[in-house]
Design an enzyme around this catalytic site. Sequence first.
Site, short mmCIF file in Angstrom:
data_model
loop_
_atom_site.label_atom_id
_atom_site.label_comp_id
_atom_site.label_asym_id
_atom_site.label_seq_id
_atom_site.Cartn_x
_atom_site.Cartn_y
_atom_site.Cartn_z
CD GLU A 31 -2.94 -1.00 2.37
OE1 GLU A 31 -3.79 -1.90 2.46
OE2 GLU A 31 -2.92 -0.01 3.14
CG HIS A 91 -4.64 3.85 3.00
ND1 HIS A 91 -5.61 4.45 3.76
CD2 HIS A 91 -4.90 2.53 3.03
CE1 HIS A 91 -6.40 3.51 4.25
NE2 HIS A 91 -6.01 2.33 3.82
CG HIS A 93 -7.52 -0.80 0.67
ND1 HIS A 93 -8.76 -0.88 1.26
CD2 HIS A 93 -6.67 -0.39 1.64
CE1 HIS A 93 -8.66 -0.51 2.54
NE2 HIS A 93 -7.40 -0.20 2.79
CG ASP A 104 -7.39 1.25 6.84
OD1 ASP A 104 -6.15 1.28 6.96
OD2 ASP A 104 -7.97 0.85 5.81
ZN ZN Z 1 -6.55 0.47 4.45
#
Ligand code: ZN
Length: 158
Positions: A31, A91, A93, A104
């Site tokens: 990520e 961010h 995935h 998260d």
């Molecule tokens: Zn995440």
Amino acid sequence: MTQQPVTTVHLTAQATSVITTELRTADHTTETGGILLGHHTHDTVTIHHAGAPGPDAVRTPTYFLRDLAHAQALADRAFTADGSVWVGEWHTHPTSRPVPSARDIATYRQLLDDPELGFHSVIAVILARSERRWVGAAWTARHDRITPVQLRLDDPVG
Ligand SMILES: [Zn+2]
């Protein structure tokens, strides 16, 4: 101080550019992400600046955590430039849906629980890989609730 709940997250061209550049150039076996800085006005958070991950970010296939020193330097520059404040994070995935994971949510709760940071809500923008394209979703986290909100992206500059 009360603020209206957020219903829309709007990324300016400048902020979108940082994210699209990172999506184009990053290694997506892990990520990536960064912080988001901007202003909360009425029911909209406008993101003027998005951060890149920074050299000390934690990047695994299923988790991302910003590089705090890198984030702080960007936050200082953004505040000087236009008074933007840290409002949340973005961010990727690479292998799942653009929905916050349990980890998260725990990260957002830590931010909300830190009185020095003064968050009313944490904005999360998550980008997931779907049929060879990136799809984005925005969320707002407040204590025990995480709610989907509208995401508006301006076309990136350059
Ligand atoms: Zn995440």
